[in-house]
Design a protein around this motif. Structure first.
Motif: not given
Length: 287
Positions: A95-123
């Motif tokens: 939840g509430k990831t940032d560019e730093y986490a996304r970059r680290l995951c891209n470098e290591r071929n890890i799929k990162l999904t931010d569940y806080f970006e889902y409209e159902e959850l935020t509502l």
């Protein structure tokens, strides 16, 4: 099938324990670190063991409280060290990831999904946030919400629900927003409205202010015009909407109410995260 999934939960608070419990009840093999020990949850002695045994790893909301360490009690695991320890190809939900986490995951071929970006959850998350804000106001004010004058800054998900709740309790509600569309919608919903630029002229009218805008609204100039007995409840995520150091020095009544769902209704908040995670797993083809 969920019975085929090995899911690791890195705990932070009650919400993560609820997610672990619900996933175990649904049939997944659940490994947990810093979560409540319950039937169906395999408690691990370390974060590394928990992640190594799991194909899917679930981090907290927010995933980090300071952009340096993973959000986990009794542990100082640097974000870099954590993602470097995850094997390639694994799925991390956070939840509430940032560019730093996304970059680290891209470098290591890890799929990162931010569940806080889902409209159902935020509502859905807006509901316990608003209930928690009202509880704070009721506890801190020396008047009732009924017949009070309240100001809601911002008319997004939280602002809309909060303004309606306040009105139902009998408060005279004013909504302040930058967009003309939002101010018009607030009037249609039965509230007063004003432009953000008008706040300085009107701030002395209000008993309580709820800010939902994550940018500096209460600067020194506005704080100087805010009565000392006006309660300000800042619901905005970091960096918040209030110059806290100046407010404290001036003796203003300010509460920065971060992460209210996890504090006031952790079971409900945990179930909201669980339902969102199930949706993500379905979208990713795991279910």
């Amino acid at each position: 099938m969920i019975q085929d999934l090995k899911i690791g939960i890195i705990g932070s608070d009650v919400r993560q324990s609820i997610v672990a419990r619900e996933l175990a009840s649904a049939g997944a093999t659940v490994y947990g670190y810093a979560v409540t020990e319950e039937e169906g949850i395999n408690i691990c002695s370390s974060v590394k063991k928990c992640t190594s045994l799991s194909d899917i790893i679930i981090l907290a909301l927010p995933y980090s409280a300071d952009s340096r360490y993973i959000n986990c009690p009794d542990s100082e695991i640097k974000i870099t060290d954590f993602f470097n320890s995850i094997a390639e190809g694994k799925l991390v939900l956070a939840g509430k990831t940032d560019e730093y986490a996304r970059r680290l995951c891209n470098e290591r071929n890890i799929k990162l999904t931010d569940y806080f970006e889902y409209e159902e959850l935020t509502l859905l998350n807006a509901v316990p946030t608003c209930e928690g804000a009202l509880e704070l106001a009721m506890r801190e004010l020396d008047i009732t919400i009924f017949d009070s004058k309240s100001l809601v800054l911002g008319y997004g998900r939280i602002g809309k629900i909060l303004a309606n709740h306040l009105a139902m309790l009998g408060s005279d509600v004013t909504v302040s927003a930058r967009k003309s569309r939002d101010r018009t919608l607030a009037v249609i919903n039965g509230h007063n409205s004003c432009d953000i630029s008008e706040i300085q002229k009107r701030i002395s009218q209000f008993d309580v202010v709820f800010n939902t805008i994550p940018s500096l609204i209460f600067n020194r100039e506005l704080l100087e015009k805010t009565p000392n007995n006006t309660l300000i409840i800042d619901l905005a995520s970091r960096p918040g909407g209030v110059d806290m150091n100046t407010a404290k020095a001036m003796g203003k009544r300010v509460i920065w109410a971060l992460s209210l769902p996890g504090k006031v209704a952790p079971v409900s908040a945990g179930k909201i995260i669980f339902s969102t995670i199930m949706k993500i797993l379905e979208e990713e083809g795991f279910l």
